[in-house]
Each structure stands twice: as structure tokens, then as C-alpha cells.
Design an enzyme around this catalytic site. Structure first.
Site, PDB file in Angstrom:
ATOM      1  N   ASN A 203      20.276  68.579  75.758  1.00  0.00           N
ATOM      2  CA  ASN A 203      19.196  68.885  74.827  1.00  0.00           C
ATOM      3  C   ASN A 203      18.090  67.854  74.998  1.00  0.00           C
ATOM      4  O   ASN A 203      18.333  66.653  74.881  1.00  0.00           O
ATOM      5  CB  ASN A 203      19.722  68.860  73.390  1.00  0.00           C
ATOM      6  CG  ASN A 203      18.702  69.313  72.374  1.00  0.00           C
ATOM      7  OD1 ASN A 203      17.624  68.732  72.264  1.00  0.00           O
ATOM      8  ND2 ASN A 203      19.031  70.342  71.623  1.00  0.00           N
TER       9      ASN A 203
ATOM     10  N   VAL B 149      15.778  66.799  73.151  1.00  0.00           N
ATOM     11  CA  VAL B 149      15.496  65.969  71.989  1.00  0.00           C
ATOM     12  C   VAL B 149      16.663  65.037  71.676  1.00  0.00           C
ATOM     13  O   VAL B 149      16.465  63.981  71.072  1.00  0.00           O
ATOM     14  CB  VAL B 149      15.169  66.843  70.764  1.00  0.00           C
ATOM     15  CG1 VAL B 149      14.961  66.008  69.506  1.00  0.00           C
ATOM     16  CG2 VAL B 149      13.940  67.700  71.034  1.00  0.00           C
ATOM     17  N   GLU B 150      17.857  65.390  72.090  1.00  0.00           N
ATOM     18  CA  GLU B 150      19.039  64.610  71.733  1.00  0.00           C
ATOM     19  C   GLU B 150      19.383  63.590  72.820  1.00  0.00           C
ATOM     20  O   GLU B 150      18.874  62.469  72.816  1.00  0.00           O
ATOM     21  CB  GLU B 150      20.201  65.558  71.418  1.00  0.00           C
ATOM     22  CG  GLU B 150      19.888  66.461  70.209  1.00  0.00           C
ATOM     23  CD  GLU B 150      21.025  67.386  69.836  1.00  0.00           C
ATOM     24  OE1 GLU B 150      22.176  66.912  69.773  1.00  0.00           O
ATOM     25  OE2 GLU B 150      20.776  68.588  69.608  1.00  0.00           O
ATOM     26  N   MET B 151      20.185  63.978  73.808  1.00  0.00           N
ATOM     27  CA  MET B 151      20.584  63.013  74.836  1.00  0.00           C
ATOM     28  C   MET B 151      19.752  63.148  76.112  1.00  0.00           C
ATOM     29  O   MET B 151      19.714  62.234  76.937  1.00  0.00           O
ATOM     30  CB  MET B 151      22.077  63.145  75.108  1.00  0.00           C
ATOM     31  CG  MET B 151      22.902  62.910  73.848  1.00  0.00           C
ATOM     32  SD  MET B 151      24.663  63.284  73.998  1.00  0.00           S
ATOM     33  CE  MET B 151      25.276  61.740  74.623  1.00  0.00           C
TER      34      MET B 151
ATOM     35  N   VAL C 231      17.171  60.343  72.046  1.00  0.00           N
ATOM     36  CA  VAL C 231      16.645  59.308  72.936  1.00  0.00           C
ATOM     37  C   VAL C 231      15.154  59.125  72.681  1.00  0.00           C
ATOM     38  O   VAL C 231      14.447  60.047  72.271  1.00  0.00           O
ATOM     39  CB  VAL C 231      16.891  59.679  74.410  1.00  0.00           C
ATOM     40  CG1 VAL C 231      18.378  59.768  74.704  1.00  0.00           C
ATOM     41  CG2 VAL C 231      16.211  60.998  74.779  1.00  0.00           C
TER      42      VAL C 231
END
Length: 478
Positions: free
Chosen positions: A264, A266-268, A224
Site C-alpha cells: 500500500n 500510504v502504509e509500507m 512511511v
């Protein structure tokens, strides 16, 4: 003459120490392993005896108690060198535990042991010169190979494989894995649902597209707000067959893996499962459908369970599977030759099982310094398995990736540093096997790897009006 005499005496002394050490080691290990343990089968006892007699644990176990002479100056340094090298290639602890408690030995362990026995590569000659009683007899070799075949047939043979391929280090994919169709339907929707991300911008399929081999074809995935992930996204296809998930194995199950990216940062980047549940509960149609399958309703464990159930259906049978099941026309002559090279050069010592990988952790660059040659600064992700175990011996060890659909999943390796499949083959031969392949061999191996591109057929399942449709299937390559 004096030098020759002194050298002979030294060799005799070393040999005596070696013989004494082997006997000491064998007796000690036998006593320790026998204590409070059930009586082993005759076959298992033979295997343990062969490994003990040849002092395999000296160099291939983190817990081996070395004989007293190993602490002598000179011998200590040589012993440490052999231990470091031995553990870089093959750690025997898990295999010994399996022999002790009757659990399935690892598929990669069986393949490595088979290669060693077939090539008569262990113990190495320098070790045999000092430890005169070591070395596999023909009877030992046959005993080990017979045991390996029995273990494969007992634990790992895929139903329907042709009889000629029952004892192969790799196996065809199973026709299907047991699943609950209702959970699969929910999991398929959730896999494609961007509401698992904090800003509704990303779904699982954003990094694991089912139309591009289960990956996003990026060196490192975007999370994201355009955040860059630390590793190359592994394929989700056939991941149900891996012994652990993620490059560093931090998730033991598919469900554990499914629970990682949503939270996470950094991810979602969702703040909590409560936040995600709130988003999904705001959709009455989906929430009502969910409670019919999970009576206790939406929750983190139920969401990840449904996604994992869907991922069990992501199997991609290929022409190679048809060949292993007996269709001799399924592969070309060059592809068959490539598979033979795949085994003879040592690739199949790690890329084992129905997924041709995913069954063990191996050091990246065990036969050469991959990271120095790469030329990029080391990252935290480069620590690999050590980030989970916090054991320095696991530094730069990674889960071996499955090779199915590998022609579709570039770029390659945990760092996404190689974009061309042929170059990936060359680098693996160089840094993992310590060999340089001819162009003809690269051609054949690449042809074989392309035969692993399979066909995925999405399960038939009703979709809620608010959930996006899944990506289309991809088809096997000619």
C-alpha cells in the site's frame, strides 16, 4: 358515514390484495427454489415455509419479486419505504441461500432472527393490517427458535462451553487454532520485521502493537514518511476468527490481509514483493531458515502465509471465557448484568461469535444519521463495503468490529472519532439501536466490555539474530 364506508372498502381491498400477493409470492418462490434443488430436510422446509408465508423477503431481500399490486400508486411508495428500512436492518438473501444449499447460516443472521422472534417484532403491525395472513404463531416461533439452537450447536459451539451457554449468540474463544509451529516462528519474525516497508521504518507491529491491544491507539495510522491512513487500525488480536478482513472486507482471509499493507503506497509502500524478497534474501541466516520451512523459498505468498499462521496464535482468552466455560465466579454481578443488557438491548445481534463481532457487515447509523451528526466531511473510506462491491446499497456498511480487548483499543469506529468507551457505548445504542441508555446501563455494559480484556502469551520460538523481538504480552485486567 360515507368516509367510514370508503375506508372500510379500501381496507378490504388492501387486505384482499395482500392475501393474493402473499399467495402469489409464496407459490412463485416455492416453485423457483424447488427447481433443480436437492430435497430439503423437514426442519429446513418448515423454516422456509414460515419465512415465505410471512413474506419476509418482500422487505429483506434485494432479489425478491414483488406481487403485481406493489406497483400501484401509493402502495408503491409504501413498499419502497418498507424495503429500504428492512434492508437497512436485515438482509435475508444469505440466510435463504444457506437454507437452500445446506451451508452454515451466518451467526449474525441467526441472532437477528432470534431477536425478531423473541420480541414478536416481525412482520410489523402496519404490514399485518394489510397482509392479514401474516404473523408468527406460537408454533412458528418455537420452530424458528429450535432451528436456531440446532444450527448454533451444529456449526458454532466452542468445545468446552458450559451446557447452559451452548445456545448463546456469543461463544468462548477456542483454546487454540491448528497451526504449523515452524511457520508461526517465521511469521512472528516477519510481523515485527521493518524490512517489509520501503524504507525499513515500519513493521506490521508498528500499527498493530501486541503490547497495546493489537492497535496503535491513533485515530488514523501513520505510514512511511508520515503519511496518514484513511481509517482507524483494527486490532490484529483474534482477527483469525473474523469472516473477512479490513473494515470494508476487501480481504477474504488473514493471508489476503497480510498482503495489503506492504504494497500500500500510504502504509509500507514497498514497490513489489520482489523488492521485499530482495531485502530478506540479503540476510543469509533468515533466508536459510525460511527455505527449511518453505522449500520454494521467499515469495509474497509464502511471506503472507507465514504471517497469517502467526496471527492465528493471537488469541486472548479472558475472564468472560472462563465464565462461559462454567466458572461462575469469573465475572462480577455487574458484569453479568452488563452481558444480559448486551443481549437484551440488541448489541448481540451483530457482535456475535467467539470474537463478539467480525461476522457480518452492518450499516453505520442504521437507526440515525451518524455521519450527519459527526459533522466531518465524508471521505472515501466512509463508503465502507461499497468501495469493494461497488453496490450503492453497501454504502456506509462496515465489518462489525470484534469487541475483545475493546477497553484497550481506543479510539473507536472506522473513523476513530470517539476516544472514550462509555461514549462509544452511548453512540452505538443511539445510532445503531435507536435507544438512549441510562447511566446505570452504560456502567453495566462498560463493565462487561472490560471483562473481555484478555491475556496474550507469545508462542515460544527461536528468533534470528537480525529480527527484532516481539512486543511483550499484555495481561488480563482485574
Amino acid at each position: 358515514m360515507k368516509k367510514i364506508f370508503v375506508g372500510a372498502v379500501a381496507l378490504l381491498a388492501a387486505g384482499y390484495l395482500g392475501l393474493s400477493g402473499i399467495a402469489w409470492y409464496h407459490d412463485t418462490l416455492h416453485a423457483e427454489s424447488s427447481a433443480a434443488q436437492p430435497v430439503a430436510s423437514a426442519e429446513t422446509a418448515q423454516i422456509r415455509d414460515i419465512l415465505n408465508r410471512n413474506a419476509c423477503y418482500y422487505c429483506h431481500s434485494a432479489t425478491a419479486a414483488l406481487p403485481p399490486y406493489a406497483s400501484l400508486p401509493g402502495i408503491r411508495q409504501l413498499s419502497q419505504y418498507d424495503i429500504d428500512k428492512g434492508q437497512r436492518y436485515f438482509r435475508l438473501d444469505a440466510l435463504f441461500n444457506a437454507l437452500r444449499d445446506g451451508s452454515p447460516p451466518g451467526q449474525a443472521d441467526l441472532a437477528k432472527l432470534e431477536r425478531v422472534v423473541t420480541n414478536d417484532a416481525m412482520p410489523p403491525m402496519r404490514f399485518r393490517l394489510v397482509h392479514w395472513s401474516t404473523g408468527l404463531s406460537q408454533h412458528d416461533q418455537q420452530t424458528l427458535l429450535t432451528w436456531i439452537a440446532h444450527q448454533r450447536k451444529r456449526w458454532y459451539v466452542t468445545p468446552g462451553v458450559a451446557a447452559a451457554f451452548e445456545n448463546e449468540p456469543v461463544q468462548p474463544l477456542p483454546q487454540a487454532l491448528p497451526t504449523d509451529p515452524r511457520k508461526v516462528a517465521l511469521g512472528m519474525q516477519l510481523f515485527h520485521d521493518p524490512r517489509l516497508s520501503v524504507d525499513n521504518s515500519l513493521s506490521c507491529a508498528s500499527c498493530h502493537s501486541l503490547s497495546t491491544g493489537g492497535v496503535d491507539n491513533r485515530k488514523r495510522s501513520l505510514g512511511v514518511r508520515g503519511q496518514l491512513g484513511g481509517v482507524n487500525a483494527p486490532t490484529v488480536f483474534n482477527a483469525a476468527l473474523n469472516h473477512m478482513q479490513f473494515w470494508d472486507g476487501r480481504a477474504a482471509t488473514l493471508q489476503g490481509q497480510a498482503g495489503g499493507p506492504p504494497l500500500n503506497p500510504v502504509e509500507m509502500a514497498s514497490a513489489s514483493w520482489q523488492q521485499i524478497v530482495g531485502e530478506l534474501n540479503a540476510d543469509p541466516s533468515f533466508a536459510n531458515a525460511f527455505v527449511k520451512v518453505y522449500p520454494d523459498g521467499l515469495s509474497g505468498p509464502n511471506i503472507t502465509d507465514a504471517i497469517a499462521e502467526f496471527e492465528k496464535t493471537l488469541l486472548t482468552p479472558s475472564r468472560f471465557d472462563a465464565w462461559l466455560r462454567g466458572n461462575t465466579e469469573a465475572l462480577s454481578r455487574e458484569e453479568v448484568h452488563g452481558y444480559q443488557l448486551f443481549k437484551s438491548t440488541g448489541c448481540a445481534s451483530c457482535h456475535v461469535g467467539a470474537n463478539l463481532g467480525g461476522q457480518s457487515f452492518e450499516r453505520m447509523g442504521r437507526a440515525g444519521d451518524y455521519f450527519a451528526a459527526r459533522g466531518e466531511a465524508l471521505t472515501e473510506a466512509d463508503n465502507g463495503r461499497a468501495n469493494v462491491t461497488h453496490d450503492p446499497r453497501d454504502r456506509q456498511w462496515f465489518k462489525v468490529p470484534g469487541l475483545r480487548n475493546v477497553a484497550l483499543t481506543a479510539p473507536y469506529f472506522h473513523d476513530g472519532s470517539v476516544t472514550d468507551l462509555r461514549e462509544a457505548v452511548r453512540k452505538m445504542a443511539q445510532y445503531q439501536l435507536g435507544t438512549t441508555l441510562s447511566e446505570a446501563d452504560v456502567d453495566a455494559l462498560t463493565a462487561f466490555l472490560k471483562s473481555l480484556t484478555g491475556t496474550y502469551v507469545p508462542p515460544s520460538a527461536p528468533m534470528s539474530a537480525s529480527a527484532p523481538a516481539p512486543s511483550p504480552a499484555f495481561a488480563a485486567q482485574p
